[in-house]
Enzyme design. Structure first.
Site, PDB file in Angstrom:
ATOM      1  N   GLN A 194       0.686  -1.159   0.074  1.00 10.03           N
ATOM      2  CA  GLN A 194      -0.076  -0.166   0.073  1.00 10.03           C
ATOM      3  C   GLN A 194       0.954   1.351   0.103  1.00 10.03           C
ATOM      4  O   GLN A 194       0.440   2.335  -0.578  1.00 10.03           O
ATOM      5  CB  GLN A 194      -0.754   0.104   1.342  1.00 10.03           C
ATOM      6  CG  GLN A 194      -2.016  -1.078   1.091  1.00 10.03           C
ATOM      7  CD  GLN A 194      -1.782  -2.279   1.836  1.00 10.03           C
ATOM      8  OE1 GLN A 194      -0.634  -2.631   2.031  1.00 10.03           O
ATOM      9  NE2 GLN A 194      -2.776  -3.042   2.382  1.00 10.03           N
ATOM     10  N   ASP A 235      -7.142   1.179  12.101  1.00 13.50           N
ATOM     11  CA  ASP A 235      -8.426   0.372  11.970  1.00 13.50           C
ATOM     12  C   ASP A 235      -9.434   0.231  13.098  1.00 13.50           C
ATOM     13  O   ASP A 235     -10.569   0.083  12.913  1.00 13.50           O
ATOM     14  CB  ASP A 235      -8.029  -0.944  11.451  1.00 13.50           C
ATOM     15  CG  ASP A 235      -7.371  -0.923  10.292  1.00 13.50           C
ATOM     16  OD1 ASP A 235      -6.135  -0.800   9.819  1.00 13.50           O
ATOM     17  OD2 ASP A 235      -8.145  -0.984   9.130  1.00 13.50           O
TER      18      ASP A 235
HETATM   19  O1  MRU Z   1      -5.574  -3.825   4.744  1.00 15.30           O
HETATM   20  P1  MRU Z   1      -5.698  -2.337   4.574  1.00 15.30           P
HETATM   21  O2  MRU Z   1      -5.197  -1.677   3.446  1.00 15.30           O
HETATM   22  O3  MRU Z   1      -7.400  -2.094   4.590  1.00 15.30           O
HETATM   23  O4  MRU Z   1      -5.312  -1.371   5.791  1.00 15.30           O
HETATM   24  C1  MRU Z   1      -5.455  -0.280   5.931  1.00 15.30           C
HETATM   25  C2  MRU Z   1      -4.620   0.404   7.206  1.00 15.30           C
HETATM   26  O5  MRU Z   1      -4.249  -0.316   8.032  1.00 15.30           O
HETATM   27  C3  MRU Z   1      -4.837   1.913   7.228  1.00 15.30           C
HETATM   28  O6  MRU Z   1      -3.671   2.397   8.132  1.00 15.30           O
HETATM   29  C4  MRU Z   1      -6.207   2.013   8.259  1.00 15.30           C
HETATM   30  O7  MRU Z   1      -7.359   1.574   7.634  1.00 15.30           O
HETATM   31  C5  MRU Z   1      -6.342   3.558   8.318  1.00 15.30           C
HETATM   32  S1  MRU Z   1      -6.873   4.290   6.651  1.00 15.30           S
HETATM   33  C6  MRU Z   1      -7.471   5.805   7.141  1.00 15.30           C
END
Ligand code: MRU
Length: 345
Positions: A194, A235
């Site tokens: 990401q 999250d």
């Molecule tokens: O697995 P993902 O890409 O959904 O994980 C996303 C994250 O860990 C982000 O840092 C979190 O959701 C915060 S988004 C504002």
């Protein structure tokens, strides 16, 4: 204020369909996929077409509207919509914004004799717009904490992960605009990359230069003394301030404390789960080991090796210097100051 078109929009409602920017294809391709029913949206969440805690919540809210449109004319419409809500809730377990948004949508069904499509759509739009506004507000509050220096971020907590502007990247955008940040370092973020694919792409769209590093290089970078803050999203935040975020965040926090680098979490209050007393109450998603054993569809690990693939980890509250929310900043989070913020005291 209308913030809606300030940054890339990953989620679009187009009349009677939901359009999602396929984040698996970025940065090489910018493709929007169209969805007409809730189970397909649940699958898209599971498969990472859309990801990031607030974005998942907003997407699920629009999916409930799709469900009401699909089933609204049937006698047992309520049962069908509630079944779709359950399916959406089962898509990913860690980001509490998903359950928070679905609860808001479920409340619109209460006391409704006919499928309340208009009020469901109004609620989904509110969830979306409120998120963008919260991000801009957090951007201001978070930027005020930064004096100067370089920053490290992890995963993607930007416009792509939210309704727009971003949480951690919202703070970085605001601080960068005020000349407070030298270099933005982004962890590449294995296994979904990401950082390399999304954060780098998103910041470059705004002409904010970005320097990538393998997460294993973060300690070395911090030892140079150039980094003033690690800034991440979340999250789910427990009532005591423990912070669940993308796997690798915990290591960053330990490294930051060792090197005297401060650690900021930017997250809307929809990410705070007052029902979760501490880390022990936060479910951590385990994903397919092939995400680690393969890269770009090609096996990279030795045949016969297995993999442990938790998508998230939990950083204990004592390693967090600041949680920035749209309702205010909590320094050195603990049960008492989080409860005060959430109850408005
Ligand atoms: O697995 P993902 O890409 O959904 O994980 C996303 C994250 O860990 C982000 O840092 C979190 O959701 C915060 S988004 C504002």
């Amino acid at each position: 204020m209308n913030y809606q078109h300030n940054t890339v929009q990953a989620i679009e409602w187009s009349g009677r369909q939901l359009r999602l920017l396929d984040q698996r294809a970025l940065p090489s391709q910018k493709i929007f996929l169209e969805y007409g029913n809730a189970p397909a949206v649940a699958e898209a969440i599971q498969d990472m077409v859309v990801r990031g805690a607030p974005a998942i919540g907003i997407t699920a809210a629009y999916a409930v509207v799709l469900s009401a449109i699909e089933h609204g004319a049937r006698l047992n419409w309520r049962q069908s919509v509630l079944r779709d809500i359950e399916r959406l809730a089962a898509s990913r377990p860690t980001a509490v914004n998903l359950f928070w948004a679905l609860n808001r949508m479920r409340q619109c069904l209460e006391d409704a004799d006919v499928a309340p499509i208009d009020s469901l759509l109004a609620e989904a739009r509110s969830i979306h717009v409120e998120d963008i506004e919260a991000n801009h507000h957090m951007g201001e509050l978070g930027a005020a904490l930064i004096e100067s220096g370089d920053v490290i971020t992890h995963c993607n907590a930007g416009a792509l992960a939210t309704g727009g502007y971003g949480t951690a990247l919202g703070v970085i955008r605001s601080a960068y605009a005020r000349g407070k940040i030298g270099t933005v370092y982004a962890d590449e973020t294995r296994p979904w990359l990401q950082g390399a694919r999304l954060t780098a792409w998103e910041l470059l769209q705004d002409d904010i230069p970005v320097t990538l590093l393998c997460e294993g290089a973060a300690a070395s970078l911090m030892s140079s003394g150039r980094v003033s803050w690690v800034i991440v999203g979340s999250d789910r935040i427990a009532a005591n301030g423990d912070v669940a975020n993308k796997i690798g965040t915990y290591s960053l926090a330990i490294n930051a404390r060792h090197h005297g680098v401060r650690f900021m979490v930017a997250a809307p209050t929809s990410t705070i789960d007052m029902q979760a007393e501490s880390a022990a109450d936060i479910p951590i998603e385990q994903r397919n080991p092939l995400e680690i054993l393969n890269l770009g569809g090609q096996r990279i690990a030795a045949e016969g090796a297995t993999a442990w693939n938790p998508a998230f980890d939990v950083t204990p509250a004592e390693l967090v210097d600041a949680i920035v929310t749209e309702k205010g900043v909590i320094m050195n989070p603990n049960t008492r100051n989080i409860s005060a913020l959430m109850s408005g005291d």
